[in-house]
Design a protein around this motif. Structure first.
Motif, PDB file in Angstrom:
ATOM      1  N   ALA A  47       0.830  -1.207   0.000  1.00  0.00           N
ATOM      2  CA  ALA A  47       0.000   0.000   0.000  1.00  0.00           C
ATOM      3  C   ALA A  47       0.867   1.261   0.000  1.00  0.00           C
ATOM      4  CB  ALA A  47      -0.926   0.000   1.216  1.00  0.00           C
ATOM      5  N   TYR A  48       1.958   1.229   0.744  1.00  0.00           N
ATOM      6  CA  TYR A  48       2.817   2.416   0.835  1.00  0.00           C
ATOM      7  C   TYR A  48       3.587   2.649  -0.474  1.00  0.00           C
ATOM      8  CZ  TYR A  48       6.337   5.689   2.498  1.00  0.00           C
ATOM      9  OH  TYR A  48       7.134   6.800   2.650  1.00  0.00           O
ATOM     10  N   MET A  49       4.153   1.589  -1.023  1.00  0.00           N
ATOM     11  CA  MET A  49       4.999   1.749  -2.213  1.00  0.00           C
ATOM     12  C   MET A  49       4.161   2.072  -3.447  1.00  0.00           C
ATOM     13  SD  MET A  49       7.725  -1.366  -1.550  1.00  0.00           S
ATOM     14  CE  MET A  49       8.579  -1.093  -3.093  1.00  0.00           C
ATOM     15  N   TRP A  50       2.968   1.499  -3.562  1.00  0.00           N
ATOM     16  CA  TRP A  50       2.115   1.735  -4.730  1.00  0.00           C
ATOM     17  C   TRP A  50       1.084   2.819  -4.480  1.00  0.00           C
ATOM     18  CZ3 TRP A  50       0.763  -3.962  -6.579  1.00  0.00           C
ATOM     19  CH2 TRP A  50       1.946  -4.572  -7.002  1.00  0.00           C
ATOM     20  N   ASN A  51       1.136   3.414  -3.306  1.00  0.00           N
ATOM     21  CA  ASN A  51       0.181   4.468  -2.934  1.00  0.00           C
ATOM     22  C   ASN A  51      -1.267   3.980  -3.059  1.00  0.00           C
ATOM     23  OD1 ASN A  51      -0.540   7.028  -1.986  1.00  0.00           O
ATOM     24  ND2 ASN A  51      -0.650   7.906  -4.022  1.00  0.00           N
ATOM     25  N   ALA A  58       0.190   6.833   7.152  1.00  0.00           N
ATOM     26  CA  ALA A  58      -1.024   6.576   7.929  1.00  0.00           C
ATOM     27  C   ALA A  58      -2.061   5.828   7.090  1.00  0.00           C
ATOM     28  CB  ALA A  58      -1.597   7.883   8.451  1.00  0.00           C
ATOM     29  N   VAL A  59      -2.234   6.232   5.839  1.00  0.00           N
ATOM     30  CA  VAL A  59      -3.198   5.573   4.959  1.00  0.00           C
ATOM     31  C   VAL A  59      -2.768   4.132   4.693  1.00  0.00           C
ATOM     32  CG1 VAL A  59      -4.185   5.570   2.640  1.00  0.00           C
ATOM     33  CG2 VAL A  59      -3.955   7.721   3.889  1.00  0.00           C
ATOM     34  N   ALA A  60      -1.477   3.927   4.465  1.00  0.00           N
ATOM     35  CA  ALA A  60      -0.965   2.571   4.221  1.00  0.00           C
ATOM     36  C   ALA A  60      -1.138   1.692   5.453  1.00  0.00           C
ATOM     37  CB  ALA A  60       0.501   2.633   3.808  1.00  0.00           C
ATOM     38  N   TYR A  78      -3.489   1.984   7.769  1.00  0.00           N
ATOM     39  CA  TYR A  78      -4.902   1.622   7.881  1.00  0.00           C
ATOM     40  C   TYR A  78      -5.279   0.578   6.831  1.00  0.00           C
ATOM     41  CZ  TYR A  78      -9.979   2.047   8.174  1.00  0.00           C
ATOM     42  OH  TYR A  78     -11.303   1.781   8.315  1.00  0.00           O
ATOM     43  N   ALA A  79      -4.717   0.716   5.637  1.00  0.00           N
ATOM     44  CA  ALA A  79      -4.973  -0.273   4.582  1.00  0.00           C
ATOM     45  C   ALA A  79      -4.512  -1.661   5.014  1.00  0.00           C
ATOM     46  CB  ALA A  79      -4.280   0.141   3.291  1.00  0.00           C
ATOM     47  N   ALA A  80      -3.399  -1.713   5.760  1.00  0.00           N
ATOM     48  CA  ALA A  80      -2.866  -3.002   6.200  1.00  0.00           C
ATOM     49  C   ALA A  80      -3.632  -3.581   7.382  1.00  0.00           C
ATOM     50  CB  ALA A  80      -1.391  -2.845   6.563  1.00  0.00           C
ATOM     51  N   LEU A  81      -4.210  -2.713   8.234  1.00  0.00           N
ATOM     52  CA  LEU A  81      -4.829  -3.182   9.474  1.00  0.00           C
ATOM     53  C   LEU A  81      -6.344  -3.299   9.407  1.00  0.00           C
ATOM     54  CD1 LEU A  81      -2.801  -1.179  12.162  1.00  0.00           C
ATOM     55  CD2 LEU A  81      -2.575  -3.597  11.561  1.00  0.00           C
ATOM     56  N   ASP A  82      -6.978  -2.596   8.487  1.00  0.00           N
ATOM     57  CA  ASP A  82      -8.438  -2.532   8.467  1.00  0.00           C
ATOM     58  C   ASP A  82      -9.075  -3.920   8.436  1.00  0.00           C
ATOM     59  OD1 ASP A  82     -11.062  -1.624   8.215  1.00  0.00           O
ATOM     60  OD2 ASP A  82     -10.938  -1.445   6.037  1.00  0.00           O
TER      61      ASP A  82
END
Length: 608
Positions: free
Chosen positions: A400-404, A496-498, A500-504
């Motif tokens: 999520a972080y690397m590919w936004n 922060a967005v990455a 949440y994407a990983a934990l949601d």
């Protein structure tokens, strides 16, 4: 079901436009739709549907307002308008031989009254009463019709054979799967005389059915965004209301299916292997084959219907919505059959909900391999699975972080929903990708090993105060975690967005696992009785047919409209209830005549 009413009852509190009413109504209407039937009934009547891009002509101030309004992610793209016009009446003053050119010139001429110009962005179609069908009947349609006739004939033959055969003789194992009487009994049986450990899992039926009901609600809202709407500001207002988070972030409930699928597979395999000798991995081909035989027949049958005869079910100005989906199913049927359609032309969606089947099959194979590899090493299994779970969460953070990429909450906005998230990388490479659901799948697998150990050791979690408290917190945690997205979505930094994407999804899956095991231990008798209601058992067995069928009714209800649809509490609620009713009504014969007989026939044909 009250989620819809809560969400919609408070939408009036929002501010749709951040513009004055005068400024808002200066903008060209987002949708316009002439009378289709009246148009084509006129001599020489011609009807065109398409989308247009707006640009400033003399009123640059209005174009600035439109751009400013569109920049709000909760709004539709107002710089792109959608028109369905009777060219021979509305555009009678325009003289062009070619209908598309006449259509474009007509819309541009009308838009000039706003000081703007319009250019054709996408033409859905232009047709007259004499126009040939855009997609005429062909050999593929006839071939599929022949297949349907063969399936119906097999059901008749199998049922007659079952009714007339001598019960003292051994039944024919290739004909009995086609007996309607036998399949009805299988659907309605209680199986209470089976393994009591499996009877403890009966709450799964209620969990599956309730999840599907909310899935149908979410898809009812999505198709309203895809339609030609009289009052699109209603949906724009609703998108900004805190209660809309239930729908925008509620898609995480699909992880319930992922978690249950892994749990049930692993737990059943552990029960099956407890008295077996030899390598457990020998079962792997059989396990995979049974899954393919379970899902593929009804999956491909519904894809076949969508690719062939669905497009002839009706007509109208918006029926191109169905024709487009049908064309995509025809082009991608092979990817659907191989369960790779979430990777192959991911933006060309054939039956939106079937991304789940691809992900489920991909993860099912991995979970089966892990379960069979670790079944004889249960002391190692829980530690290994915990490590894999943490690694999968970390991997999703990095992806999520690397590919936004963003979680679904960050991309569930009107314009993206209108186009079924076409062109949105986060939907294709996180939401519908197997790695996005991998943590939930591993949690289900981990839970199966833990629950099996607790059962073997005779541990009674229902007598543990700490678990009863944790369970009740988890019950509250289901809506709380979903609603927390309203606050969390304000975080916009990439890390922060990455995160949440990983934990949601893993957090929600963990909550579901805690609740699920509490259900199995009957911590709350009222919830147990609710989830184990006899009716849920029948509907749960039809859940695959229900999953496959409902989107067709969602989309068809909007595609048959001949006027602009009005979005309101009652219209969306009525759409939802109609979808539920028609889905259940058609899923019963689909399950009895296609899903069950083909599944059992394949198993009888290829296994002993």
């Amino acid at each position: 079901m009250g989620a819809l009413w809560i969400w919609l009852a408070v939408v009036a509190m929002g501010d749709a436009a951040l513009l004055s009413d005068e400024e808002y109504y200066q903008m060209p209407k987002l949708f316009q739709l002439d009378d289709y039937d009246e148009c084509l009934a006129r001599p020489g009547g011609a009807f065109c549907v398409g989308s247009f891009e707006l640009a400033g002509r003399t009123n640059t101030h209005l174009m600035h307002l439109i751009t400013q309004y569109t920049d709000n992610r909760y709004h539709f793209n107002r710089s792109r308008i959608h028109r369905g016009l009777c060219v021979t009446t509305t555009c009678a003053h325009i003289d062009h031989a070619l209908l598309p050119r006449r259509f474009e010139a007509c819309v541009d001429n009308i838009t000039r009254s706003h000081g703007l110009e319009a250019h054709l962005y996408h033409l859905d179609y232009c047709e007259t009463a004499q126009s040939p069908p855009r997609m005429p009947i062909d050999e593929v349609d006839l071939g599929f019709l022949g297949l349907v006739m063969v399936i119906l004939a097999a059901n008749v033959i199998g049922t007659v054979y079952d009714l007339l055969r001598n019960p003292d003789n051994k039944p024919n194992r290739l004909l009995m799967p086609w007996s309607l009487r036998v399949n009805w009994n299988r659907l309605t049986a209680s199986y209470e005389d089976g393994d009591p450990r499996l009877n403890h899992l009966n709450p799964v039926h209620g969990m599956k059915c309730m999840t599907l009901i909310f899935v149908m609600l979410a898809h009812s809202v999505i198709v309203y965004h895809m339609a030609y709407i009289y009052n699109p500001q209603f949906l724009e207002i609703a998108s900004q209301n805190p209660m809309s988070t239930i729908l925008h972030n509620g898609s995480v409930i699909v992880q319930t299916f992922i978690t249950l699928s892994s749990f049930l597979l692993a737990y059943n395999l552990l029960l099956h292997l407890e008295n077996k000798q030899g390598s457990a991995l020998k079962l792997f081909p059989k396990v995979v084959f049974q899954r393919i035989a379970r899902i593929t027949p009804v999956h491909m049958f519904v894809v076949g219907v969508a690719a062939t005869w669905w497009r002839f079910a009706s007509s109208g100005p918006l029926w191109s919505m169905v024709e487009g989906e049908s064309a995509r199913c025809r082009a991608k049927w092979w990817a659907q059959a191989l369960y790779i359609h979430n990777f192959v032309k991911a933006d060309d969606k054939c039956l939106l909900q079937t991304w789940f089947l691809a992900v489920d099959m991909q993860l099912y194979i991995a979970v089966a391999l892990l379960t069979l590899s670790l079944a004889r090493r249960r002391a190692l299994a829980e530690r290994a699975l915990a490590a894999l779970l943490l690694l999968s969460v970390a991997a999703n953070f990095l992806v999520a972080y690397m590919w936004n990429l963003k979680p679904i909450l960050y991309v569930t906005y009107p314009e993206l929903m209108r186009h079924q998230y076409t062109g949105e990388p986060s939907f294709n490479w996180l939401y519908t990708a197997p790695w996005g659901s991998l943590p939930a799948s591993l949690l289900g697998l981990y839970a199966a090993f833990v629950y099996y150990r607790l059962q073997k050791d005779g541990v009674k979690l229902d007598e543990k105060l700490w678990y009863r408290l944790t369970y009740r917190l988890a019950i509250v945690g289901i809506p709380t975690w979903i609603m927390a997205g309203y606050v969390i979505q304000r975080a916009t930094s990439r890390p922060a967005v990455a995160l949440y994407a990983a934990l949601d999804r893993p957090v929600f899956a963990l909550i579901i696992v805690i609740c699920m095991i509490g259900f199995f231990y009957r911590i709350d008798a009222p919830i147990w009785r609710l989830l184990t209601w006899r009716g849920w058992q029948v509907l749960s067995r039809m859940s695959l047919s229900i999953l496959m069928v409902h989107w067709g009714f969602n989309l068809t209800q909007m595609a048959i409209k001949t006027t602009l649809s009005r979005a309101s509490i009652y219209e969306i609620g009525g759409h939802w209830f109609t979808t539920i009713f028609m889905t259940y009504l058609t899923s019963l014969p689909l399950h009895l005549l296609v899903e069950l007989p083909l599944q059992r026939f394949l198993q009888a044909l290829f296994t002993r």
